[in-house]
Design a protein around this motif. Structure first.
Motif, PDB file in Angstrom:
ATOM      1  N   THR A  42       0.829  -1.192   0.000  1.00 32.69           N
ATOM      2  CA  THR A  42       0.000   0.000   0.000  1.00 32.69           C
ATOM      3  C   THR A  42       0.871   1.252   0.000  1.00 32.69           C
ATOM      4  O   THR A  42       1.833   1.348   0.767  1.00 32.69           O
ATOM      5  N   LEU A  43       0.529   2.196  -0.876  1.00 34.36           N
ATOM      6  CA  LEU A  43       1.143   3.521  -0.892  1.00 34.36           C
ATOM      7  C   LEU A  43       0.221   4.431  -0.087  1.00 34.36           C
ATOM      8  O   LEU A  43      -0.915   4.694  -0.490  1.00 34.36           O
ATOM      9  N   LEU A  44       0.708   4.884   1.056  1.00 35.52           N
ATOM     10  CA  LEU A  44      -0.116   5.624   2.012  1.00 35.52           C
ATOM     11  C   LEU A  44       0.443   7.023   2.204  1.00 35.52           C
ATOM     12  O   LEU A  44       1.661   7.203   2.307  1.00 35.52           O
ATOM     13  N   ASP A  85      -0.351  -4.584 -19.667  1.00 33.23           N
ATOM     14  CA  ASP A  85      -1.074  -5.761 -19.174  1.00 33.23           C
ATOM     15  C   ASP A  85      -1.241  -5.733 -17.653  1.00 33.23           C
ATOM     16  O   ASP A  85      -0.976  -6.709 -16.951  1.00 33.23           O
ATOM     17  N   ILE A  86      -1.705  -4.590 -17.161  1.00 31.94           N
ATOM     18  CA  ILE A  86      -1.899  -4.374 -15.729  1.00 31.94           C
ATOM     19  C   ILE A  86      -3.391  -4.241 -15.444  1.00 31.94           C
ATOM     20  O   ILE A  86      -4.115  -3.559 -16.180  1.00 31.94           O
ATOM     21  N   GLY A  87      -3.865  -4.863 -14.377  1.00 31.36           N
ATOM     22  CA  GLY A  87      -5.248  -4.690 -13.938  1.00 31.36           C
ATOM     23  C   GLY A  87      -5.388  -3.399 -13.149  1.00 31.36           C
ATOM     24  O   GLY A  87      -4.523  -3.060 -12.345  1.00 31.36           O
ATOM     25  N   LEU A 163      -0.135  -8.244 -12.067  1.00 29.07           N
ATOM     26  CA  LEU A 163      -0.039  -7.009 -11.287  1.00 29.07           C
ATOM     27  C   LEU A 163      -1.359  -6.259 -11.375  1.00 29.07           C
ATOM     28  O   LEU A 163      -1.889  -6.044 -12.473  1.00 29.07           O
ATOM     29  N   VAL A 164      -1.900  -5.867 -10.207  1.00 33.58           N
ATOM     30  CA  VAL A 164      -3.146  -5.105 -10.148  1.00 33.58           C
ATOM     31  C   VAL A 164      -2.903  -3.830  -9.348  1.00 33.58           C
ATOM     32  O   VAL A 164      -2.343  -3.876  -8.244  1.00 33.58           O
ATOM     33  N   LEU A 165      -3.322  -2.688  -9.893  1.00 36.76           N
ATOM     34  CA  LEU A 165      -3.180  -1.393  -9.250  1.00 36.76           C
ATOM     35  C   LEU A 165      -4.556  -0.887  -8.837  1.00 36.76           C
ATOM     36  O   LEU A 165      -5.510  -0.950  -9.617  1.00 36.76           O
ATOM     37  N   VAL A 194      -1.724 -12.660  -6.568  1.00 37.88           N
ATOM     38  CA  VAL A 194      -1.325 -11.621  -7.521  1.00 37.88           C
ATOM     39  C   VAL A 194      -0.708 -10.455  -6.753  1.00 37.88           C
ATOM     40  O   VAL A 194      -1.054 -10.200  -5.594  1.00 37.88           O
ATOM     41  N   THR A 195       0.204  -9.728  -7.390  1.00 40.53           N
ATOM     42  CA  THR A 195       0.785  -8.538  -6.770  1.00 40.53           C
ATOM     43  C   THR A 195      -0.227  -7.399  -6.798  1.00 40.53           C
ATOM     44  O   THR A 195      -0.732  -7.046  -7.862  1.00 40.53           O
ATOM     45  N   PHE A 196      -0.535  -6.833  -5.627  1.00 41.68           N
ATOM     46  CA  PHE A 196      -1.424  -5.683  -5.517  1.00 41.68           C
ATOM     47  C   PHE A 196      -0.601  -4.463  -5.099  1.00 41.68           C
ATOM     48  O   PHE A 196       0.173  -4.534  -4.139  1.00 41.68           O
ATOM     49  N   VAL A 197      -0.775  -3.351  -5.806  1.00 42.89           N
ATOM     50  CA  VAL A 197      -0.263  -2.054  -5.359  1.00 42.89           C
ATOM     51  C   VAL A 197      -1.481  -1.160  -5.167  1.00 42.89           C
ATOM     52  O   VAL A 197      -2.234  -0.910  -6.112  1.00 42.89           O
ATOM     53  N   TYR A 198      -1.663  -0.692  -3.953  1.00 44.52           N
ATOM     54  CA  TYR A 198      -2.918  -0.088  -3.513  1.00 44.52           C
ATOM     55  C   TYR A 198      -2.627   1.311  -2.969  1.00 44.52           C
ATOM     56  O   TYR A 198      -1.684   1.493  -2.183  1.00 44.52           O
ATOM     57  N   VAL A 199      -3.415   2.292  -3.363  1.00 46.67           N
ATOM     58  CA  VAL A 199      -3.241   3.666  -2.885  1.00 46.67           C
ATOM     59  C   VAL A 199      -4.389   4.049  -1.970  1.00 46.67           C
ATOM     60  O   VAL A 199      -5.561   3.812  -2.293  1.00 46.67           O
ATOM     61  N   THR A 200      -4.060   4.631  -0.819  1.00 50.33           N
ATOM     62  CA  THR A 200      -5.080   5.138   0.092  1.00 50.33           C
ATOM     63  C   THR A 200      -4.475   6.216   0.984  1.00 50.33           C
ATOM     64  O   THR A 200      -3.259   6.297   1.144  1.00 50.33           O
TER      65      THR A 200
END
Length: 362
Positions: A42-44, A85-87, A163-165, A194-200
């Protein structure tokens, strides 16, 4: 899903990545960050801290001013967004309003020329994964906010990206549904690997869902750590203040493991590396780590204070106390705390373990 068996190796790497909008608007400053394969990172940070800009550069919607971005060892910062090819999942879901749920889910597969029978199989599998069986023929305006969110997640996953953003995907939901969806998203991640990169910007959301959290401030990463380490052992004053609530006691580092507070008392602390004796520090102490001492009670660190107010919050009391000098101190005490200790003007003694006081650069 795509092969994510080599968990722990670097999947995404930012190297010295910067993004500026003119001479005076530096959104991201020399970002060095590695995302491990299969993790939930997570990018916080607060608004304007650079977290969303970093995500948009990874997605391909923003171009870095400097530096390189790699996915699976291949440089992609000049590759068009539709070729990565990113979700992707956004706060507004971006579902096609004229399409049914099944048609929305099928769209990424149709543009990839997936056979029809395979499309039908994957649509049904995704609807089962996000717990929406039987809703394939509804349109987005016939779904609740939570159901729309699930469809958006399913559409991001259906073409089996590695990879899912996700950019603030739960921001439009009410508190109860938001908390429910946090656990559901984490369960989906754990199931698929799957690799998740999440912003909050929501600290609780980041701590609840993430394997690791990268805390942004003014375009730079302040600290990257697992949630418990981030909360218990912050490396900067910003991280201590942004992740949860904390009390800040100013003073001077007098020797390793000792701080002379401005209110005149020397206490034992856990100091971060890189602070020399004689430097100004702020001692961070979490409210739940401070306890009210009985008359015969003892603690490694003790302070006297006067109770200003006690607020009942259900599972605990929020006590606001004034020490002999300095700013108020907040304590989270058990709800069954005695009646006398809830009355304004009561003199009390506070105590905590030395390891729970973290000396940081101001």
């Amino acid at each position: 899903m795509s092969d994510t068996s080599v968990q722990g190796e670097d999947h995404v790497v930012f190297r010295e990545v910067s993004k500026s909008y003119g001479a005076d608007a530096l959104a991201v400053n020399r970002l060095d960050l590695a995302v491990r394969r299969g993790e939930f990172l997570t990018l916080l940070g607060p608004s304007g801290s650079g977290k969303t800009t970093a995500l948009m550069m990874l997605a391909g919607f923003e171009q870095p001013t400097a530096g390189e971005i790699e996915i699976d060892g291949r440089r992609i910062d000049r590759v068009p967004a539709n070729k990565r090819d990113i979700g992707l999942v956004f706060q507004n879901y971006a579902l096609f309003p004229h399409m049914t749920v099944a048609q929305n889910l099928a769209y990424p597969l149709r543009v990839r020329r997936t056979p029809r029978d395979e499309i039908d199989r994957r649509v049904d599998a995704m609807l089962d994964l996000v717990q929406l069986p039987g809703l394939r023929d509804r349109r987005p305006d016939q779904l609740s906010g939570g159901q729309q969110q699930r469809v958006a997640v399913a559409r991001a996953l259906i073409f089996e990206p590695s990879l899912v953003l996700m950019d603030e995907p739960l921001g439009a939901l009410d508190k109860q549904l938001r908390e429910q969806m946090q656990f559901e998203l984490k369960a989906i991640h754990d199931r698929l690997g799957v690799t998740f990169v999440y912003v909050t910007h929501d600290q609780t959301e980041a701590l609840t869902m993430s394997d690791r959290v990268a805390v942004f401030c003014d375009g730079e990463v302040q600290q990257v750590a697992e949630p418990r380490a981030l909360y218990d052992r912050p490396e900067t004053s910003f991280v201590a203040g942004f992740i949860g609530e904390n009390n800040r006691l100013p003073g001077v580092l007098s020797a390793r493991g000792r701080v002379t507070l401005d209110l005149g008392q020397e206490i034992a602390v856990d100091a971060v590396e890189g602070i020399a004796p004689g430097e100004r520090v702020v001692v961070s102490v979490r409210p739940e780590r401070i306890r009210l001492l009985d008359p015969q009670g003892r603690a490694e660190v003790e302070l006297s204070a006067t109770l200003r107010e006690a607020i009942y919050v259900g599972d605990h009391l929020r006590l606001v106390l004034r020490p002999d000098q300095g700013d108020p101190i907040v304590v989270k005490a058990p709800a069954e705390t005695g009646r006398a200790e809830r009355d304004a003007g009561t003199e009390v003694r506070l105590g905590w373990a030395a390891r729970d006081g973290r000396a940081l650069k101001p």
